[in-house]
Design a protein around this motif. Sequence first.
Motif, mmCIF file in Angstrom:
data_model
loop_
_atom_site.group_PDB
_atom_site.id
_atom_site.type_symbol
_atom_site.label_atom_id
_atom_site.label_comp_id
_atom_site.label_asym_id
_atom_site.label_seq_id
_atom_site.Cartn_x
_atom_site.Cartn_y
_atom_site.Cartn_z
ATOM 1 N N ARG A 256 0.935 -1.249 -0.047
ATOM 2 C CA ARG A 256 0.018 0.140 0.031
ATOM 3 C C ARG A 256 0.842 1.208 0.157
ATOM 4 N N LEU A 282 -5.573 0.254 -4.279
ATOM 5 C CA LEU A 282 -5.869 0.372 -2.700
ATOM 6 C C LEU A 282 -6.986 -0.210 -2.202
ATOM 7 N N ASP A 288 -2.157 -4.786 4.083
ATOM 8 C CA ASP A 288 -0.898 -5.325 3.248
ATOM 9 C C ASP A 288 -0.715 -6.795 3.721
#
Length: 288
Positions: A256, A282, A288
Motif C-alpha cells: 500500500r 488500494l 498489506d
Amino acid sequence: MHHPLHRTFQLPGTFVSLVEFLMDELDPKDPDVWRYAEWIDRGGDLFCGDIDPSLLGQPPGSDDPQALCGELAYHFQPLEILPFCWNGGDALHYGWAVLAPEVDAEDHLCVSFAPVDDRAVWLGDNTKEALENLLVGSVANWGGPGSGRKSPAEDTRWAAVCRALDLRPDLGSSQITAGARSKRAIRPAVPQGWRYEPTGDGIGVLADAAAFAPGTVRVDRPWDSDDYGPLAGRFLADGYPGSALCVLKSLTSYDRAAVRLMGEAYRQLGRELHVERAELWLRLHPSD
C-alpha cells in the motif's frame, strides 16, 4: 467509444471496429446475449483468449472493483496495463500499455502479462498488430495435424475477422510463441524533450525530461523495502515524479505504501487515469 470504467480513455479505432464486428446485430442489453456467450463465441478460439466482455458492452453487474478490474486484485500488476483480452484461468491477459495518457494518442503499445511473470512483454506496437499476433499465438497453441483438431487458421471465422479488420497475421513469425508470448521489450516512441526509462515491470516510465532528476536511477536490482520509500519520497518532494516511478516500478511486489506513492507521482504528472488505477488497487488491497 470510451473505456467503461475509465471514461477518460478512448478505445483505439481498431478495437472499436472489432467490437462492431463481434457484436454485429447483437444487443448487449439483452441478457440472453450474455447467457449464451460461450455459444456465441466472441473469438476465444482465435485470439488466445476471450475479449473482455465489459468492452463489448456487457453490464458489469456489480460495483465491486474486482468485478470491474480484476487484474488489480494481484499485488504485482503494472497499473499502466488496461486489459482487453483474457487467457483462461492463469490470469494471463493482453492489453494496452498506456504509458502517458496525456499525449492523447490514437493507439497504444500492447503487451502480454500474467501475475506470475517477472515483467510485461511486447505484443504489438498498436492494437492492429496485437490482434494479428494473438491470431498467430492461437496457431502456435495448436497441436499440429496430429492433434485431431483443425488449425485455427482454417476456421471460417478467421478469414472473416481478417477481412473485416484488414488483419494480416504472419504465421511464419519467430517472435510470437504459444499464448501470443514474445521475449521482446516494448520500445515506445519518445516525444521531443521527453525521456523514457525502462523499469523492472517491463513497462517503464515515459514523461517530460523535467520530471526526472539529473542522471539515472538504478533499476538493475529490486529496491529493498526499507530503501524505496524514502528515496521515492525525496524525488516527489523535489518535483521529480518520473524518477520516483522508476524506483517504485522496479519493485518485485507492491504494497500500500508503494502504491500510495505511485498515485502521488501520477498526480504530479497529471495522469488522471493512473491515479484512478492506483486508487482502485488500494480499494482491492485494504491491508498489506
